[in-house]
Design a protein around this motif. Structure first.
Motif, PDB file in Angstrom:
ATOM      1  N   VAL A  37      38.917  35.234  50.826  1.00 15.57           N
ATOM      2  CA  VAL A  37      39.740  34.568  49.808  1.00 15.57           C
ATOM      3  C   VAL A  37      40.375  33.289  50.357  1.00 15.57           C
ATOM      4  CG1 VAL A  37      40.163  36.674  48.465  1.00 15.57           C
ATOM      5  CG2 VAL A  37      41.770  36.026  50.284  1.00 15.57           C
ATOM      6  N   ARG A 103      39.498  45.464  50.700  1.00 15.33           N
ATOM      7  CA  ARG A 103      39.541  44.514  49.576  1.00 15.33           C
ATOM      8  C   ARG A 103      40.472  44.992  48.464  1.00 15.33           C
ATOM      9  NH1 ARG A 103      33.703  44.500  50.693  1.00 15.33           N
ATOM     10  NH2 ARG A 103      33.316  42.592  51.899  1.00 15.33           N
ATOM     11  N   THR A 104      40.438  46.282  48.187  1.00 17.20           N
ATOM     12  CA  THR A 104      41.316  46.835  47.149  1.00 17.20           C
ATOM     13  C   THR A 104      42.780  46.648  47.535  1.00 17.20           C
ATOM     14  OG1 THR A 104      39.648  48.443  46.467  1.00 17.20           O
ATOM     15  CG2 THR A 104      41.933  48.944  45.896  1.00 17.20           C
ATOM     16  N   ASP A 107      43.778  42.909  47.400  1.00 18.72           N
ATOM     17  CA  ASP A 107      44.011  42.414  46.050  1.00 18.72           C
ATOM     18  C   ASP A 107      45.331  42.922  45.487  1.00 18.72           C
ATOM     19  OD1 ASP A 107      41.599  41.099  46.330  1.00 18.72           O
ATOM     20  OD2 ASP A 107      40.476  42.539  45.099  1.00 18.72           O
ATOM     21  N   ARG A 110      48.023  40.838  47.112  1.00 15.19           N
ATOM     22  CA  ARG A 110      48.064  39.494  46.518  1.00 15.19           C
ATOM     23  C   ARG A 110      48.865  39.500  45.212  1.00 15.19           C
ATOM     24  NH1 ARG A 110      42.683  36.194  45.206  1.00 15.19           N
ATOM     25  NH2 ARG A 110      41.984  38.206  45.919  1.00 15.19           N
ATOM     26  N   HIS A 111      48.616  40.474  44.336  1.00 10.80           N
ATOM     27  CA  HIS A 111      49.338  40.551  43.070  1.00 10.80           C
ATOM     28  C   HIS A 111      50.841  40.800  43.286  1.00 10.80           C
ATOM     29  CE1 HIS A 111      45.683  40.188  40.800  1.00 10.80           C
ATOM     30  NE2 HIS A 111      45.166  41.265  41.345  1.00 10.80           N
TER      31      HIS A 111
END
Length: 118
Positions: A37, A103-104, A107, A110-111
């Motif tokens: 990312v 990755r989960t 993410d 990040r949120h």
């Protein structure tokens, strides 16, 4: 990963650091999924947390139950949030399956960091 997103999304008004009660090396899978990312965390490292460190903080975020349970007493003047995330370093399976867990979690972090900014 949280420090990487914090530094990338929060801007110069925030000082973002990773800290823990134990120092562990940087997980290469975290470096890999963050690079996907566009964030390079390869030079990051966790600092040891102690009461002096905590007294300098405005906000402390713990990322998994183990961190919340073992974190030294947070001073009343410091805002505390707990994000109950699975520890991706504990993922089992093939490398591809482990990276999927990273990755989960990436993410989700990040949120949550983006929500702090707004």
């Amino acid at each position: 990963m949280a420090e990487g997103f914090g530094k990338a999304l929060m801007g110069p008004d925030w000082q973002v650091e990773s800290a823990g009660i134990e120092m562990h090396g940087l997980n290469p899978k975290a470096v890999t999924v963050m690079a996907e990312v566009g964030i390079d965390i390869s030079n990051q490292y966790a600092k040891l947390i102690d009461l002096d460190y905590l007294n300098q903080c405005d906000l402390v975020v713990t990322l998994c139950g183990d961190a919340r349970d073992k974190c030294p007493m947070t001073p009343a003047s410091v805002q505390k949030q707990h994000w109950p995330l699975p520890d991706p370093a504990q993922a089992n399976g093939t490398v591809a399956e482990q990276l999927a867990v990273f990755r989960t979690v990436r993410d989700d972090i990040r949120h949550r960091v983006a929500a702090l900014v707004s």
